[in-house]
Write an enzyme that holds these catalytic residues in place. Structure first.
Site, PDB file in Angstrom:
ATOM      1  CB  CYS A 152      -0.904   0.012   1.220  1.00 20.66           C
ATOM      2  SG  CYS A 152      -0.277   0.944   2.595  1.00 20.66           S
ATOM      3  NE  ARG A 184       4.748   1.572  -1.011  1.00 18.50           N
ATOM      4  CZ  ARG A 184       5.769   1.307  -0.214  1.00 18.50           C
ATOM      5  NH1 ARG A 184       6.957   1.736  -0.521  1.00 18.50           N
ATOM      6  NH2 ARG A 184       5.602   0.642   0.898  1.00 18.50           N
ATOM      7  CD1 TRP A 239      -1.799  -5.085  -3.607  1.00 19.35           C
ATOM      8  CD2 TRP A 239      -1.720  -6.395  -1.798  1.00 19.35           C
ATOM      9  NE1 TRP A 239      -1.539  -6.375  -4.016  1.00 19.35           N
ATOM     10  CE2 TRP A 239      -1.492  -7.192  -2.940  1.00 19.35           C
ATOM     11  CE3 TRP A 239      -1.714  -7.005  -0.542  1.00 19.35           C
ATOM     12  CZ2 TRP A 239      -1.260  -8.553  -2.873  1.00 19.35           C
ATOM     13  CZ3 TRP A 239      -1.495  -8.369  -0.472  1.00 19.35           C
ATOM     14  CH2 TRP A 239      -1.270  -9.125  -1.634  1.00 19.35           C
ATOM     15  CG  ASN A 298       1.525  -0.823   4.644  1.00 15.66           C
ATOM     16  OD1 ASN A 298       2.685  -0.610   4.367  1.00 15.66           O
ATOM     17  ND2 ASN A 298       0.893  -1.896   4.230  1.00 15.66           N
ATOM     18  N   GLY A 299      -0.615  -2.733   6.681  1.00 18.52           N
ATOM     19  CA  GLY A 299      -0.300  -3.892   7.514  1.00 18.52           C
ATOM     20  C   GLY A 299      -1.542  -4.675   7.853  1.00 18.52           C
ATOM     21  CD  GLU A 318      15.741 -12.140 -12.342  1.00 18.34           C
ATOM     22  OE1 GLU A 318      15.198 -12.683 -11.378  1.00 18.34           O
ATOM     23  OE2 GLU A 318      15.489 -10.972 -12.684  1.00 18.34           O
ATOM     24  CE  LYS A 358      12.654 -10.211 -13.653  1.00 22.14           C
ATOM     25  NZ  LYS A 358      13.083  -9.579 -12.511  1.00 22.14           N
ATOM     26  CD  GLU A 418       8.192 -10.465 -11.497  1.00 19.66           C
ATOM     27  OE1 GLU A 418       8.038 -10.170 -10.321  1.00 19.66           O
ATOM     28  OE2 GLU A 418       9.236 -10.169 -12.136  1.00 19.66           O
ATOM     29  CG  HIS A 463      16.133 -36.656 -13.476  1.00 19.07           C
ATOM     30  ND1 HIS A 463      16.486 -37.939 -13.159  1.00 19.07           N
ATOM     31  CD2 HIS A 463      17.300 -36.020 -13.747  1.00 19.07           C
ATOM     32  CE1 HIS A 463      17.798 -38.080 -13.208  1.00 19.07           C
ATOM     33  NE2 HIS A 463      18.319 -36.921 -13.573  1.00 19.07           N
ATOM     34  CE  LYS A 486      10.653  -2.299  -7.391  1.00 22.45           C
ATOM     35  NZ  LYS A 486      11.291  -3.200  -8.368  1.00 22.45           N
TER      36      LYS A 486
HETATM   37  N1  GLU Z   1      -5.240  -4.604   6.221  1.00 16.21           N
HETATM   38  C1  GLU Z   1      -5.662  -3.364   5.659  1.00 16.21           C
HETATM   39  C2  GLU Z   1      -6.782  -3.559   4.649  1.00 16.21           C
HETATM   40  O1  GLU Z   1      -7.017  -4.652   4.169  1.00 16.21           O
HETATM   41  C3  GLU Z   1      -4.523  -2.563   5.033  1.00 16.21           C
HETATM   42  C4  GLU Z   1      -4.015  -3.163   3.774  1.00 16.21           C
HETATM   43  C5  GLU Z   1      -2.875  -2.355   3.161  1.00 16.21           C
HETATM   44  O2  GLU Z   1      -1.771  -2.386   3.720  1.00 16.21           O
HETATM   45  O3  GLU Z   1      -3.106  -1.731   2.102  1.00 16.21           O
HETATM   46  O4  GLU Z   1      -7.452  -2.622   4.341  1.00 16.21           O
END
Ligand code: GLU
Length: 597
Positions: free
Chosen positions: A2, A28, A82, A108-109, A474, A478, A481, A497, A592
Site C-alpha cells: 500500500c 508499489r 492492497w 498499512n499492515g 530469473e 521476468k 511477471e 527426470h 513492488k
Molecule cells: N489490512 C488493511 C486492509 O485490508 C490494510 C491493507 C494495506 O496495507 O493496504 O485494508
C-alpha cells in the site's frame, strides 16, 4: 504494497499534494484508493468532520477523478490500498473514520487481533461500516479520546494493535497528523512550507531532500513542529534528519515509455558505479571469511541473486555459503548461533518475508549484513553492516537494475574473499560495457523480432546449469511477471527426470549457454529438447547449430550471466508489449515491496 501519503503545513492545496504523492507511490501496487482532508473553512469549528473520498481502481488524472483535489485545505492524508481484510470496495478503501467522523486513519499492515478489538468496541456501542481490520483503529482512538488528548489516544490505540503496522491519523479537531509504526516503512519530509509523511522517499523528494526515517516503535506528531516519541511509553527523542541523495528526475520516466525499459537502460551506469565505488566490499568479505556459517536470504528476483551467490562463492572463492528463500528461513533457523552471518538481500529493504527471519536471527546472536537499495529502509536500519546497491529508485514492479546490481555485488564479495577485488572490478566494468552493446538499437531489434515469434505461445521453458541455473530462474520470473505466459526454469540436468515430457512441437526453450564448464552438457540438453520438437533460443557467447535463434553476449566468465539476464529482461519487456499487456510497469496482482505476509 500500500501507499500512504500525508501533508500538514502552510500550503492550501493539501489534497492535491497528497494525490500527487500517492501517484508517485503507485508503483508499489494497489487496488483502490482514498483521501481525506480537513477543509480550511472549518478549522475553528468544534464539531467539524473529516471529508473523505474513496474509489476502486487507479487514481488516474488527479483533477478529473478526485472531487477533493480542488478543496482548500492545509491538512490531508491519503492511501492506496492492497486489500488483505475485506474485498476491494469503496467502503473498504481507506481512510477509515470513527463514529463521530472526525478521526481518520490510513493503515498499512494487518491488525492481527482486530476481531477481538472489534467485538469489544461493538459492545461499547461503536458502529462499523467496513469489513477491514483497519476500521478498529479510529474507533479505538475515539474510545481513548474520551479520557485523553489526541496524541496520547493514538499512542494508546497503537499500543493495543498486534501485528506489523504503520498508521497515519488525522483529526478534524486538531491541526496535527500523527504517524506511528512497528512494521511497514514511513518517511517524514521536512520542508519550510510544511511536513510530509510517505511510505517511501520517492513521494517526498519532489518537495524536500530532508527526511526522517521513522523507526519501528516510534510515533511522530506533525504540526507546526515535529515531536518524536518512543512507544509504548511515550518518552520524547530528538529526530535525526538525513539528506536524500536521489534526485526527483531519477524517479521520472524521462524519454522512456515505461520505467521497466528506463531501468533496463540504466544498468551500464549502475554496474560501472558498483565497479568503481564498492568501498564496503573488503570489510564484508572479511566478515564472511571469519563467520561461522553464512546464510543469504532473499525473496523473488533477489533470491536468484542469492542462489547465484552460492555458485559464485564456490567457483571464485572456494567457499561454501547457504541460501534460503526468506519465507522459508523461519523453518531452517534452528542452526543459527552466535557467530553466524546472515546476509539479507532486498531492493526495497522492506520485504516482510526477509525482515521477520532476520529479526529472529539477530535475536539469536547472528550478525546481519544487509544488501539493500533503499537508504533508511527497515533492513538497512536493522543490519549491523550494510551495502547500499546505489541503483537509484526502481519503480517498475519487475526488478531489473537492482537484480544485476545484486549479482555484481555478490561477485565482488567473492573476488574480494580471495584478494582479487581488482580483478572483480575489471570484470564488472567489462560487463557494464557489454550491457551497453546489448542495449544498442540493432541488437534490441533482434530481440523484438523473437518477441513477435513467441507472443502466442502458452509455455516457455528455460534451462541452465550451474550459475546459469540461477540465470534461468530469473529469466523465467521476468517472463511470468511481465507477460503472463507460463514460463518454467530448470536445472537442465533435471529435464530427463521428468520435465522433458512437457516438450511438444515448437515449444520455445531458452538455453543459457555461457562459455564455461557447462557448455557441452547444456548443448546436449538443448539437443534433447530439439529432438522432441522444441524451438531453441540460445543465449551466450558461442553460437551452435542446435540454436534456431541466437542472441550473443560477451564472453565474460561469471559476468556473462549479467549480459544474459539483460537479454532476458528485454525479451520479457518486448514480449509484454507484443501481447498488449496494459501497463508493463505494474503487472496484475503484484506489488513492488511486499510488506504483508
Ligand atoms: N489490512 C488493511 C486492509 O485490508 C490494510 C491493507 C494495506 O496495507 O493496504 O485494508
Amino acid at each position: 504494497m500500500c501507499g500512504i501519503f500525508g501533508y500538514v503545513g502552510k500550503k492550501t492545496n493539501a489534497p492535491k499534494l497528497v494525490l500527487q504523492g500517492l501517484k508517485l507511490l503507485e508503483y508499489r501496487g494497489y487496488d483502490s484508493w482514498g483521501i481525506g482532508a480537513k477543509p480550511i473553512s472549518k478549522l475553528e469549528i468544534r464539531n467539524s468532520k473529516f471529508i473523505i473520498e474513496k474509489h476502486v481502481g487507479k487514481i488516474g488524472d488527479v483533477t478529473l477523478n478526485s472531487q477533493l483535489s480542488t478543496l482548500s485545505s492545509e491538512l490531508s492524508i491519503g492511501h492506496t490500498r492492497w486489500a488483505t481484510h475485506g474485498g476491494v470496495t469503496d467502503i473498504n478503501a481507506h481512510p477509515h473514520l470513527d463514529c463521530t467522523k472526525s478521526i481518520a486513519v490510513v493503515h498499512n499492515g494487518i491488525v492481527e487481533n482486530f476481531q477481538e478489538l472489534k467485538d469489544d468496541l461493538i459492545k461499547k456501542g461503536h458502529r462499523f461500516v467496513s469489513d477491514t481490520d483497519t476500521e478498529v483503529i479510529p474507533h479505538l482512538i475515539e474510545e481513548f479520546l474520551k479520557r485523553r488528548g489526541f496524541a496520547s489516544s493514538v499512542r494508546d490505540a497503537f499500543n493495543k494493535l498486534k501485528g506489523l503496522n504503520a498508521i497515519v491519523v488525522a483529526n478534524a479537531k486538531s491541526s496535527e497528523i500523527i504517524a506511528a509504526k512497528n512494521g511497514s516503512p514511513l518517511v517524514i519530509g521536512v520542508s519550510k512550507d510544511g511536513l510530509y509523511v510517505s511510505s517511501d522517499a520517492t513521494g517526498i523528494v519532489k518537495h524536500t531532500r530532508k527526511v526522517i526515517f521513522l523507526e519501528d516503535n516510534q510515533m511522530a506528531i506533525l504540526g507546526q513542529k515535529i515531536k518524536l516519541i518512543i512507544l509504548p511509553n511515550g518518552s520524547e527523542i530528538r529526530p535525526k534528519v538525513s539528506n536524500l541523495t536521489w534526485k526527483f528526475e531519477d524517479a521520472e520516466k524521462g524519454k522512456f515509455k515505461h520505467f521497466f525499459l528506463k531501468e533496463i537502460y540504466e544498468q551500464p551506469k549502475v554496474l560501472e558505479g558498483i565497479a568503481t565505488n564498492s568501498s564496503q566490499i573488503k570489510k564484508i568479505s572479511d566478515l564472511v571469511r571469519n563467520a561461522f556459517g553464512t546464510f543469504f536470504i532473499a525473496c523473488g528476483s533477489a533470491s536468484y541473486s542469492a542462489l547465484a551467490g552460492t555458485y559464485l562463492f564456490s567457483k571464485i572463492a572456494k567457499k561454501h555459503v547457504n541460501f534460503a528463500i526468506g519465507s522459508e528461513f523461519n523453518y531452517l533457523e534452528d542452526y543459527i548461533e552466535k557467530g553466524t552471518l546472515v546476509i539479507p538481500i532486498s531492493q526495497s529493504g522492506e520485504s516482510v518475508d526477509v525482515i521477520e527471519p532476520v529479526t529472529r536471527a539477530k535475536k539469536k546472536g547472528a550478525k546481519i549484513i544487509g544488501i539493500v537499495n533503499v537508504l533508511g529502509s527497515t533492513l538497512y536500519r536493522i543490519s549491523d553492516y550494510k551495502i547500499l546497491l546505489n541503483a537509484g529508485p526502481e519503480k517498475a514492479v519487475v526488478a531489473t537494475k537492482s537484480l544485476t546490481a545484486m549479482i555484481a555485488t555478490m561477485m565482488l564479495i567473492a573476488y574480494s574473499l580471495v584478494n582479487k577485488l581488482r580483478e572483480g572490478r575489471t570484470l564488472i566494468l567489462k560487463s557494464s560495457r557489454n550491457v551497453g552493446e546489448i542495449l544498442k538499437d540493432e541488437y534490441v531489434g533482434k530481440i523484438k523480432k523473437i518477441a513477435r515469434k513467441l507472443k502466442d505461445h502458452e509455455h516457455i521453458y528455460v534451462i541452465g546449469r550451474g550459475l546459469s541455473y540461477a540465470t534461468a530462474l530469473e529469466a523465467t520470473l521476468k517472463i511470468k511477471e511481465a507477460t503472463y505466459i507460463h514460463a518454467e526454469g530448470f536445472a537442465a540436468g533435471e529435464l530427463k527426470h521428468g520435465v522433458i515430457a512437457l516438450i511438444d512441437k515448437k515449444t520455445p526453450c531458452m538455453v543459457f549457454a555461457p562459455n564455461d564448464e557447462t557448455y557441452d552438457e547444456i548443448i546436449s540438453n538443448a539437443q534433447e529438447v530439439k529432438a522432441r520438437g522444441g524451438y531453441i533460443i540460445g543465449i551466450g557467447p558461442r553460437n551452435n547449430e542446435v540454436f534456431e535463434e541466437f542472441l550473443s553476449t560477451g564472453d565474460l566468465g561469471e559476468a556473462t550471466m549479467i549480459s544474459q539476464i539483460v537479454v532476458a529482461q528485454l525479451l520479457a519487456y518486448f514480449l509484454a508489449l507484443e501481447r498488449g499487456v496494459e501497463d508493463p510497469d505494474k503487472p496484475r496482482n503484484l506489488a513492488k515491496s511486499v510488506t504483508v505476509k
